[in-house]
Structure formats: structure tokens, C-alpha cells
Write a protein that holds these residues in place. Structure first.
Motif, PDB file in Angstrom:
ATOM      1  N   HIS A   1       0.851  -1.190   0.000  1.00 38.84           N
ATOM      2  CA  HIS A   1       0.000   0.000   0.000  1.00 38.84           C
ATOM      3  C   HIS A   1       0.889   1.244   0.000  1.00 38.84           C
ATOM      4  CE1 HIS A   1      -2.865   3.053   1.252  1.00 38.84           C
ATOM      5  NE2 HIS A   1      -3.794   2.235   0.803  1.00 38.84           N
ATOM      6  N   PRO A   2       0.601   2.234  -0.844  1.00 37.70           N
ATOM      7  CA  PRO A   2       1.465   3.412  -0.963  1.00 37.70           C
ATOM      8  C   PRO A   2       1.580   4.263   0.301  1.00 37.70           C
ATOM      9  CG  PRO A   2      -0.528   3.667  -2.303  1.00 37.70           C
ATOM     10  CD  PRO A   2      -0.521   2.262  -1.789  1.00 37.70           C
ATOM     11  N   ALA A   3       0.638   4.165   1.217  1.00 36.09           N
ATOM     12  CA  ALA A   3       0.703   4.952   2.450  1.00 36.09           C
ATOM     13  C   ALA A   3       1.612   4.315   3.502  1.00 36.09           C
ATOM     14  CB  ALA A   3      -0.690   5.151   3.036  1.00 36.09           C
ATOM     15  N   VAL A   4       1.980   3.050   3.304  1.00 37.72           N
ATOM     16  CA  VAL A   4       2.748   2.314   4.305  1.00 37.72           C
ATOM     17  C   VAL A   4       4.247   2.385   4.011  1.00 37.72           C
ATOM     18  CG1 VAL A   4       3.151   0.043   5.350  1.00 37.72           C
ATOM     19  CG2 VAL A   4       0.823   0.769   4.777  1.00 37.72           C
ATOM     20  N   ALA A   5       4.995   2.915   4.978  1.00 37.03           N
ATOM     21  CA  ALA A   5       6.455   2.979   4.850  1.00 37.03           C
ATOM     22  C   ALA A   5       7.100   1.707   5.378  1.00 37.03           C
ATOM     23  CB  ALA A   5       7.002   4.192   5.602  1.00 37.03           C
ATOM     24  N   SER A   6       6.629   1.227   6.544  1.00 31.91           N
ATOM     25  CA  SER A   6       7.209   0.027   7.141  1.00 31.91           C
ATOM     26  C   SER A   6       6.261  -0.534   8.188  1.00 31.91           C
ATOM     27  CB  SER A   6       8.560   0.343   7.788  1.00 31.91           C
ATOM     28  OG  SER A   6       8.390   1.250   8.861  1.00 31.91           O
ATOM     29  N   SER A   7       6.570  -1.751   8.622  1.00 28.83           N
ATOM     30  CA  SER A   7       5.784  -2.360   9.691  1.00 28.83           C
ATOM     31  C   SER A   7       6.655  -3.332  10.472  1.00 28.83           C
ATOM     32  CB  SER A   7       4.553  -3.090   9.140  1.00 28.83           C
ATOM     33  OG  SER A   7       4.929  -4.319   8.565  1.00 28.83           O
ATOM     34  N   THR A   8       6.185  -3.667  11.631  1.00 27.98           N
ATOM     35  CA  THR A   8       6.805  -4.722  12.436  1.00 27.98           C
ATOM     36  C   THR A   8       5.684  -5.598  12.958  1.00 27.98           C
ATOM     37  OG1 THR A   8       8.324  -5.205  14.250  1.00 27.98           O
ATOM     38  CG2 THR A   8       6.837  -3.367  14.576  1.00 27.98           C
ATOM     39  N   SER A   9       5.960  -6.891  13.088  1.00 30.91           N
ATOM     40  CA  SER A   9       4.924  -7.839  13.505  1.00 30.91           C
ATOM     41  C   SER A   9       5.429  -8.735  14.619  1.00 30.91           C
ATOM     42  CB  SER A   9       4.508  -8.730  12.322  1.00 30.91           C
ATOM     43  OG  SER A   9       4.050  -7.963  11.252  1.00 30.91           O
TER      44      SER A   9
END
Length: 160
Positions: free
Chosen positions: A136-144
Motif C-alpha cells: 500500500h502506498p501509504a505504508v512505509a514500514s511495519s513490524t509484527s
């Protein structure tokens, strides 16, 4: 939903009714009346009023996730590409349509959002994460983080 909704004043009887239906939404008005010391008509009026005020948002059946094959529960934190309200609104609209996401919170700290994600297996989580969320273009990064076991689960709000 913004964080600035008005709250209504609940009296002790409202709290009793709400506590009872949070424990068992299948109780009849008569059963609630017996436990709350009211007439069934009074219970019906109060419940109707609480529904109209938006205090009671709905009545649902709660499923056991593992019994229906939803084995993987993950806590996912997301950082957006930009901090503007447009980016947040775009992301929130996107997440609202994702059935894997059970809860999503706008948060303060190192990340912008925290989510609870439930899927059948790790492969489906990987597909959601890589193929959907991170693309998704709004998402820079994530952690799970994967939940090893559930220690507590409740949908009931304490009204004390």
C-alpha cells in the motif's frame, strides 16, 4: 470515528442492563428485568434508548477463532510514509476494508498504527503482509509479533 464523541450519562440501572447483555446478549427482556429489578417494558425502553444513543452498537455472536480455523494472531505496527491527515485517512479507509484486521488503533510513538490481525496460517499472514499491507502506498514500514497463546480475551467493558 473520531476520539471526541460525546458520552451520555449512564445511571446504575443502565450499567446493570449493559453489564448483563455484555455477558449474554440472548437474555430476554424478562430475564434482564428479573436480574435488574425492573419491568420488561422498562428494560425494552432503556435498551431502545441506549441503541438510539449509540451506546449499544450491535449484538453479535462471538466465535472461537481456533475452532473456525483462524490459528494465527499477529500484532502489527505500521509506520506511514507521511504524517498528513490525507495519508492517515487513506490508510484507515484501506484497513476498514480488510477482513484480516480485527482492530486498528491510531497510536503515538515510533509507529502510527497498531493492529490485531487474525488469519488461518502463516502463509496467509505473509500474503497479507507482503502482498497487501506493505504494497500500500501509504505504508512505509511495519513490524509484527506473533501471539504464542491468548492469555485474556474479553469484549465486555467494565462499567464500574
Amino acid at each position: 470515528m473520531s476520539g471526541f464523541e460525546m458520552t451520555i450519562a449512564l445511571d446504575e440501572v443502565d450499567r446493570k442492563i449493559l453489564t448483563l447483555i455484555q455477558q449474554d446478549a440472548t437474555l430476554t427482556h424478562q430475564e434482564i428485568a428479573d436480574k435488574a429489578g425492573l419491568s420488561p417494558t422498562s428494560v425494552w425502553r432503556r435498551i431502545k434508548s441506549l441503541e438510539e444513543a449509540g451506546v449499544i452498537r450491535g449484538r453479535v455472536a462471538l466465535l472461537d477463532a481456533k475452532q473456525v480455523g483462524m490459528q494465527v494472531s499477529a500484532l502489527v505496527s505500521v509506520r506511514l510514509t507521511h504524517q498528513g491527515t490525507g495519508t492517515g485517512q487513506e490508510f484507515e479507509k484501506f484497513i476498514a476494508g480488510r477482513p484480516e484486521v480485527l482492530e486498528c488503533f491510531a497510536v503515538v510513538g515510533a509507529y502510527d498504527y497498531a493492529m490485531v490481525v487474525r488469519v488461518r496460517d502463516v502463509e496467509r499472514f505473509e500474503k497479507f503482509l507482503s502482498g497487501t499491507l506493505l504494497s500500500h502506498p501509504a505504508v512505509a514500514s511495519s513490524t509484527s509479533s506473533f501471539a504464542m497463546r491468548q492469555v485474556k480475551y474479553s469484549t465486555a467493558l467494565s462499567l464500574e
